[in-house]
Design a protein around this motif. Structure first.
Motif, PDB file in Angstrom:
ATOM      1  N   GLU A 183      56.693   4.381  35.241  1.00 26.71           N
ATOM      2  CA  GLU A 183      57.505   3.267  34.217  1.00 26.71           C
ATOM      3  C   GLU A 183      58.923   3.650  34.221  1.00 26.71           C
ATOM      4  N   ARG A 184      59.688   4.808  33.900  1.00 25.22           N
ATOM      5  CA  ARG A 184      60.828   5.224  33.861  1.00 25.22           C
ATOM      6  C   ARG A 184      61.419   4.634  35.223  1.00 25.22           C
ATOM      7  N   GLU A 185      60.763   5.079  36.306  1.00 24.97           N
ATOM      8  CA  GLU A 185      61.510   4.579  37.623  1.00 24.97           C
ATOM      9  C   GLU A 185      61.437   2.989  37.943  1.00 24.97           C
ATOM     10  N   TRP A 186      60.480   2.233  37.430  1.00 26.45           N
ATOM     11  CA  TRP A 186      60.363   1.071  37.493  1.00 26.45           C
ATOM     12  C   TRP A 186      61.575   0.289  36.601  1.00 26.45           C
ATOM     13  N   ALA A 187      61.530   0.968  35.627  1.00 25.82           N
ATOM     14  CA  ALA A 187      62.650   0.337  34.500  1.00 25.82           C
ATOM     15  C   ALA A 187      64.111   0.568  34.996  1.00 25.82           C
ATOM     16  N   ALA A 188      64.255   1.874  35.651  1.00 29.22           N
ATOM     17  CA  ALA A 188      65.674   2.208  36.445  1.00 29.22           C
ATOM     18  C   ALA A 188      65.931   1.177  37.435  1.00 29.22           C
ATOM     19  N   ASN A 189      64.908   0.789  38.262  1.00 31.40           N
ATOM     20  CA  ASN A 189      65.264  -0.057  39.396  1.00 31.40           C
ATOM     21  C   ASN A 189      64.807  -1.254  39.019  1.00 31.40           C
ATOM     22  N   ALA A 190      64.412  -1.863  38.053  1.00 33.18           N
ATOM     23  CA  ALA A 190      64.162  -3.374  37.618  1.00 33.18           C
ATOM     24  C   ALA A 190      65.548  -3.840  37.477  1.00 33.18           C
ATOM     25  N   PRO A 191      65.896  -5.125  37.502  1.00 30.55           N
ATOM     26  CA  PRO A 191      67.036  -5.870  37.182  1.00 30.55           C
ATOM     27  C   PRO A 191      67.156  -5.663  35.758  1.00 30.55           C
ATOM     28  N   ASP A 192      68.465  -5.646  35.258  1.00 30.97           N
ATOM     29  CA  ASP A 192      68.662  -5.599  33.901  1.00 30.97           C
ATOM     30  C   ASP A 192      68.549  -7.224  33.401  1.00 30.97           C
ATOM     31  N   PRO A 193      68.105  -7.660  32.409  1.00 33.15           N
ATOM     32  CA  PRO A 193      67.812  -9.032  32.188  1.00 33.15           C
ATOM     33  C   PRO A 193      69.214  -9.597  31.825  1.00 33.15           C
ATOM     34  N   ALA A 194      70.253  -8.937  31.097  1.00 32.10           N
ATOM     35  CA  ALA A 194      71.464  -9.433  30.933  1.00 32.10           C
ATOM     36  C   ALA A 194      72.202  -9.297  31.881  1.00 32.10           C
ATOM     37  N   SER A 195      72.274  -8.340  32.769  1.00 32.85           N
ATOM     38  CA  SER A 195      72.856  -8.500  34.258  1.00 32.85           C
ATOM     39  C   SER A 195      72.609  -9.551  34.927  1.00 32.85           C
ATOM     40  N   LYS A 196      71.394  -9.723  35.190  1.00 34.16           N
ATOM     41  CA  LYS A 196      70.650 -11.049  35.717  1.00 34.16           C
ATOM     42  C   LYS A 196      71.379 -12.313  35.331  1.00 34.16           C
ATOM     43  N   ALA A 197      71.283 -12.317  34.012  1.00 36.65           N
ATOM     44  CA  ALA A 197      71.641 -13.629  33.496  1.00 36.65           C
ATOM     45  C   ALA A 197      73.305 -13.712  33.833  1.00 36.65           C
ATOM     46  N   ARG A 198      74.203 -12.923  33.560  1.00 35.59           N
ATOM     47  CA  ARG A 198      75.232 -12.969  34.090  1.00 35.59           C
ATOM     48  C   ARG A 198      75.575 -13.379  35.096  1.00 35.59           C
TER      49      ARG A 198
ATOM     50  N   GLU B 214      73.616 -15.070  37.277  1.00 35.96           N
ATOM     51  CA  GLU B 214      73.221 -16.433  37.460  1.00 35.96           C
ATOM     52  C   GLU B 214      74.280 -17.500  36.977  1.00 35.96           C
ATOM     53  N   GLU B 215      74.720 -16.988  35.688  1.00 35.51           N
ATOM     54  CA  GLU B 215      75.894 -17.601  35.348  1.00 35.51           C
ATOM     55  C   GLU B 215      77.314 -17.814  36.112  1.00 35.51           C
ATOM     56  N   GLU B 216      77.306 -16.717  36.476  1.00 37.78           N
ATOM     57  CA  GLU B 216      78.650 -16.581  37.558  1.00 37.78           C
ATOM     58  C   GLU B 216      78.467 -17.553  38.845  1.00 37.78           C
ATOM     59  N   ARG B 217      77.190 -17.348  39.366  1.00 40.18           N
ATOM     60  CA  ARG B 217      76.744 -18.259  40.535  1.00 40.18           C
ATOM     61  C   ARG B 217      76.843 -19.684  40.279  1.00 40.18           C
ATOM     62  N   ILE B 218      76.335 -19.993  39.038  1.00 41.77           N
ATOM     63  CA  ILE B 218      76.406 -21.512  38.688  1.00 41.77           C
ATOM     64  C   ILE B 218      78.032 -21.864  38.523  1.00 41.77           C
ATOM     65  N   ALA B 219      78.677 -20.932  37.942  1.00 40.52           N
ATOM     66  CA  ALA B 219      80.014 -21.259  37.608  1.00 40.52           C
ATOM     67  C   ALA B 219      80.746 -21.440  39.037  1.00 40.52           C
ATOM     68  N   LYS B 220      80.633 -20.647  39.775  1.00 39.62           N
ATOM     69  CA  LYS B 220      81.216 -20.545  41.197  1.00 39.62           C
ATOM     70  C   LYS B 220      80.820 -21.994  41.766  1.00 39.62           C
ATOM     71  N   LYS B 221      79.611 -22.267  41.818  1.00 40.18           N
ATOM     72  CA  LYS B 221      79.141 -23.396  42.427  1.00 40.18           C
ATOM     73  C   LYS B 221      79.781 -24.845  41.827  1.00 40.18           C
ATOM     74  N   LEU B 222      79.909 -24.925  40.509  1.00 41.81           N
ATOM     75  CA  LEU B 222      80.582 -25.817  39.734  1.00 41.81           C
ATOM     76  C   LEU B 222      82.047 -25.827  40.365  1.00 41.81           C
ATOM     77  N   LYS B 223      82.636 -24.689  40.290  1.00 36.15           N
ATOM     78  CA  LYS B 223      84.030 -24.893  40.727  1.00 36.15           C
ATOM     79  C   LYS B 223      84.048 -25.552  42.086  1.00 36.15           C
ATOM     80  N   GLU B 224      83.311 -25.172  42.901  1.00 35.69           N
ATOM     81  CA  GLU B 224      83.415 -25.396  44.275  1.00 35.69           C
ATOM     82  C   GLU B 224      83.453 -27.298  44.314  1.00 35.69           C
ATOM     83  N   GLU B 225      82.247 -27.528  43.532  1.00 38.35           N
ATOM     84  CA  GLU B 225      81.967 -28.901  43.382  1.00 38.35           C
ATOM     85  C   GLU B 225      83.055 -29.593  42.691  1.00 38.35           C
ATOM     86  N   ILE B 226      83.968 -29.290  41.900  1.00 39.57           N
ATOM     87  CA  ILE B 226      84.896 -29.796  41.175  1.00 39.57           C
ATOM     88  C   ILE B 226      86.239 -29.832  42.170  1.00 39.57           C
ATOM     89  N   ALA B 227      86.432 -28.719  42.890  1.00 36.10           N
ATOM     90  CA  ALA B 227      87.442 -28.683  43.940  1.00 36.10           C
ATOM     91  C   ALA B 227      86.894 -29.892  45.271  1.00 36.10           C
TER      92      ALA B 227
END
Length: 297
Positions: free
Chosen positions: A102-117, A119-132
């Motif tokens: 369980e500890r190994e899985w937790a260590a290797n599993a993606p952090d939900p907060a990091s994953k959310a960040r 995803e947010e950065e990806r969407i923001a980058k895509k939005l900037k490209e679309e605006i440009a």
């Protein structure tokens, strides 16, 4: 006899704490019943009958002897404790392995907060490209509109200059839209070989292109009229907007030549006939070049 044999079970009795509480009478009774069952006379076809009956007697003798039975009970207690400890160890070991996994899985599993960040950065980058992209598209539209407005303004300026524009310095250029097309820059490169070019205004349709080329001098107009032919795949028809030849080289007769003042439909048909002749000459030149290349090979 093997020390791992449970003598209580041989006699058909319960083992462990329950076996230790059995009385001698209960043990003797169990032995007599089991002896009747395993006696060799009742099992003539069993080759192990004699051996099994002898083991039964040995187990009975051990349990009937008080000292031997006590030692045997202690041995059973030790074995029971070993089994219990091993079971506990196995449970702990399985739990430790499970916790470790369980500890190994937790260590290797993606952090939900990091994953959310991410995803947010990806969407923001895509939005900037679309605006440009949208900004670039509108900028191109504005630039295209500005160029069209500038062309219309220059065209109107050339058309409305009236008396201020010397028509003898203006060339009317036309070409077909069948070969290489001409832009203001290309036309400027062509006509600058014969003199300074002040302005060029292009007016094109789907089938035909035309332009007004304002030269700096009349001499440049006369020189360009007789020498400019454009690209061989799409020749240019170059005519002065107002002929100056008549003034520089007076005709033999005072009557004007029929083709010197062509206007309207007559001018257009004259222009088209010259274009067709130029195209015919170009096609003949291409055929001649191909024939010559084949002969050389």
């Amino acid at each position: 006899m093997d020390v791992n044999v449970d003598h209580y079970n041989v006699l058909g009795l319960p083992s462990g704490e329950e076996g230790a509480k059995l009385s001698e009478k209960e043990i003797s009774k169990a032995y007599r019943l089991k002896a009747l069952e395993l006696h060799p006379d009742k099992r003539p076809d069993d080759p192990q009958a004699q051996s099994n009956f002898q083991n039964l007697k040995t187990s009975y003798e051990i349990l009937k002897d008080e000292k031997a039975r006590k030692l045997f009970d202690e041995l059973l207690q030790v074995k029971h404790e070993q089994v219990h400890r091993k079971a506990q160890y196995d449970v702990k070991r399985r739990r430790m392995v499970s916790d470790l996994e369980e500890r190994e899985w937790a260590a290797n599993a993606p952090d939900p907060a990091s994953k959310a960040r991410e995803e947010e950065e990806r969407i923001a980058k895509k939005l900037k490209e679309e605006i440009a992209r949208i900004r670039a598209m509108f900028a191109n539209k504005r630039a295209s509109s500005s160029r069209k407005e500038a062309t219309e303004t220059r065209r109107e300026s050339v058309a409305n200059r009236g008396g201020g524009l010397n028509k003898e310095k203006v060339l009317k250029v036309s070409w077909e839209k069948s070969g290489e097309d001409y832009t203001a820059e290309k036309l400027r490169e062509v006509f600058e070989k014969f003199g300074e070019v002040e302005d060029i205004v292009i007016k094109s349709s789907r089938k035909k292109g035309s332009a007004l080329v304002v030269m700096a001098s009349k001499e440049a107009v006369v020189t360009a009229s007789g020498n400019v032919c454009g690209h061989i795949s799409n020749p240019l028809l170059v005519l002065p907007l107002q002929s100056t030849v008549a003034m520089e080289f007076p005709p033999r007769s005072m009557e004007p030549e029929p083709s010197s003042n062509l206007v309207g439909a007559g001018y257009q048909s004259f222009e088209e006939s010259i274009l067709k002749k130029l195209q015919k000459c170009c096609r003949k030149a291409k055929v001649t070049c191909k024939t010559h290349s084949k002969e050389v090979k």
